[in-house]
Design a protein around this motif. Structure first.
Motif, short mmCIF file in Angstrom:
data_model
loop_
_atom_site.label_atom_id
_atom_site.label_comp_id
_atom_site.label_asym_id
_atom_site.label_seq_id
_atom_site.Cartn_x
_atom_site.Cartn_y
_atom_site.Cartn_z
N ARG A 292 27.53 -57.93 30.75
CA ARG A 292 26.91 -59.24 30.96
C ARG A 292 27.98 -60.30 31.10
O ARG A 292 29.17 -60.01 30.92
CB ARG A 292 26.02 -59.60 29.76
CG ARG A 292 26.78 -59.51 28.43
CD ARG A 292 26.02 -60.04 27.26
NE ARG A 292 26.61 -59.67 25.99
CZ ARG A 292 27.68 -60.24 25.44
NH1 ARG A 292 28.30 -61.22 26.07
NH2 ARG A 292 28.15 -59.84 24.26
N ILE A 293 27.56 -61.52 31.39
CA ILE A 293 28.48 -62.65 31.33
C ILE A 293 28.82 -62.90 29.87
O ILE A 293 27.99 -62.69 28.98
CB ILE A 293 27.82 -63.91 31.97
CG1 ILE A 293 28.84 -65.04 32.19
CG2 ILE A 293 26.65 -64.41 31.15
CD1 ILE A 293 29.67 -64.87 33.41
N GLN A 294 30.04 -63.33 29.60
CA GLN A 294 30.49 -63.58 28.24
C GLN A 294 30.45 -65.07 27.90
O GLN A 294 30.63 -65.92 28.78
CB GLN A 294 31.93 -63.09 28.05
CG GLN A 294 32.08 -61.57 28.08
CD GLN A 294 31.81 -60.94 26.73
OE1 GLN A 294 30.66 -60.77 26.34
NE2 GLN A 294 32.86 -60.59 26.02
N VAL A 295 30.27 -65.38 26.63
CA VAL A 295 30.32 -66.77 26.18
C VAL A 295 31.61 -67.43 26.65
O VAL A 295 31.63 -68.57 27.12
CB VAL A 295 30.23 -66.85 24.64
CG1 VAL A 295 30.45 -68.27 24.14
CG2 VAL A 295 28.89 -66.31 24.15
N GLU A 296 32.71 -66.70 26.56
CA GLU A 296 34.04 -67.26 26.81
C GLU A 296 34.48 -67.20 28.27
O GLU A 296 35.66 -67.42 28.57
CB GLU A 296 35.07 -66.58 25.91
CG GLU A 296 35.16 -65.07 26.07
CD GLU A 296 34.21 -64.30 25.16
OE1 GLU A 296 34.47 -63.09 24.95
OE2 GLU A 296 33.22 -64.86 24.67
#
Length: 450
Positions: A292-296
């Motif tokens: 998935r896309i990461q927070v960072e």
């Protein structure tokens, strides 16, 4: 290109996705819980649909309601963001069965990489370095202890279906094994409805370094360099950097190639992250893959000038990756501080409530990803993160100076935040030198309290 998508998330990541869609000419539908009726993402999207009550299980985890909203509003795809349903293979499969494009990898890959024990096996079979351990089914506590003794203490007991730092226990001797084994299994059951665990050798004071990868359906895979994610509190990331000051160019290139190899080994499609542990001798080991896309992700965007969310949307639209590995050049240095509604002086207790004053920092090389505004009431039902402050400088020293200046400008009234705590981190001599590992923050805080 996809013409209309639903965003199955909330907060800053929902706003981030809406902005990328607007720039690509994609219509958006926001979903929201009853607690989020005044949330910013509902105001920025072209349409908004209420999908249930305040709790996550009644709304953002309610697969039937989300799919119904998608179909009723005529959306072609769903972007899950991070958290919630983003790594749920059942959800991804149901999207496919409903002829809805899941903006992420296929459900088989999510399922494979979501089982951390199975992911270890796959990487081991592909000659990707992994930490010594035992990933087969553990049938009893006695067998688990025998495995730990064979590997040699200290060991880590980890939830097979885990993620986000949950279901993890470090065990340093046989005497404390039983308690930690049972605790890890209980936490795994509570968090993931799956009490399976696996055991691996515990690497003392490692670096947590991850590589961002992008892959299209035509077999093209590239990486966007690494992120330093070692600043953690209780296995939860607090501050991230790109690039890592610990890696030299040779090691960076080698690990990047291994990350691409790992993605290719599972025929990966869309964006994802290969996470490594790196010991003091610069030996590196595959830890897990986040599908998935990461927070960072913003720190990588700042140093590469690549819009990762746009790349997700293009790949989901069956477009070929235009970027090559040669196009990726790391420019300067970026730092991200996670801004949470919490009180660090009271054991980081979450602090929901109404924002009565707000001033966000700005200026060259400063980015704020957030969904808060003055007068907004932060609900108590979700994660305490209310924003991310990112700075970009010509080098690490410049990025730190900008971050300190920006944190000084960031004012949120009416609630407690961790802004001062982030500033405190930036003042630590070992942080300034780049001399820190995953244990740094916990040890430093214990010493401060002593």
């Amino acid at each position: 290109m996809l013409k209309k998508i639903l965003i199955a998330n909330r907060g800053e990541i929902a706003v981030r996705i809406i902005r990328a869609c607007k720039e690509l000419g994609i219509e958006t539908v926001a979903v929201y819980s009853q607690a989020d009726k005044d949330a910013l993402h509902t105001q920025l999207a072209d349409e908004a649909v209420c999908i249930g009550g305040p709790s996550s299980k009644d709304s953002y985890l309610n697969i039937a309601n989300i799919l119904s909203a998608c179909i009723l509003t005529g959306c072609e795809g769903i972007h899950p963001g991070f958290g919630f349903l983003s790594e749920n293979p059942k959800f991804a499969k149901m999207c496919q069965e409903c002829n809805i494009k899941f903006i992420g990898p296929d459900y088989q890959t999510i399922e494979l990489m979501g089982d951390k024990a199975m992911a270890r096996k796959v990487m081991k079979n592909s000659n990707i370095p992994i930490v010594e351990g035992f990933e087969d089914e553990i049938k009893s506590q006695g067998q688990a202890l025998d495995i730990a003794l064979e590997i040699g203490f200290p060991v880590m007991i980890k939830a097979a279906a885990g993620g986000g730092g949950k279901g993890i226990r470090i065990v340093r001797n046989a005497k404390e094994f039983e308690h930690n084994y049972n605790t890890a299994k209980s936490e795994a059951k509570a968090c993931f409805n799956d009490d399976r665990v696996y055991i691996e050798k515990y690497i003392e004071n490692p670096r947590h370094i991850e590589f961002q990868i992008i892959a299209d359906q035509f077999g093209n895979v590239i990486h966007l360099g690494e992120r330093e994610c070692s600043l953690q509190r209780n296995n939860q990331k607090v501050l991230e950097e790109a690039p890592s000051s610990f890696l030299d160019e040779k090691l960076r290139d080698e690990m990047g190639k291994i990350a691409v190899k790992a993605a290719k080994s599972v025929k990966y499609n869309n964006v994802g992250t290969i996470e490594f542990l790196v010991d003091s001798s610069k030996n590196y080991y595959f830890m897990e893959m986040n599908t998935r896309i990461q927070v960072e992700h913003p720190v990588t965007e700042m140093v590469t000038n690549v819009d990762i969310v746009k790349e997700q949307l293009k790949i989901a639209s069956n477009l070929k990756l235009e970027l090559t590995q040669e196009d990726i050049v790391i420019n300067g240095h970026a730092i991200e501080c996670r801004i949470n509604a919490e009180n660090p002086r009271k054991n980081f207790t979450p602090c929901p409530g109404k924002i009565t004053e707000l001033n966000m920092p700005a200026g060259l090389g400063v980015r704020v990803d957030s969904a808060i505004y003055c007068g907004y009431s932060i609900p108590p039902y979700y994660d305490s993160m209310i924003g991310k402050l990112i700075t970009h400088g010509k080098n690490r020293e410049d990025a730190i100076v900008k971050m300190k200046r920006s944190l000084g400008e960031f004012a949120v009234g009416g609630i407690d935040t961790n802004i001062e705590f982030q500033y405190w981190i930036l003042e630590q001599k070992d942080f300034i030198k780049g001399n820190y590992t995953t244990s740094f923050l916990n040890e430093k805080m214990v010493n401060e309290d002593a």
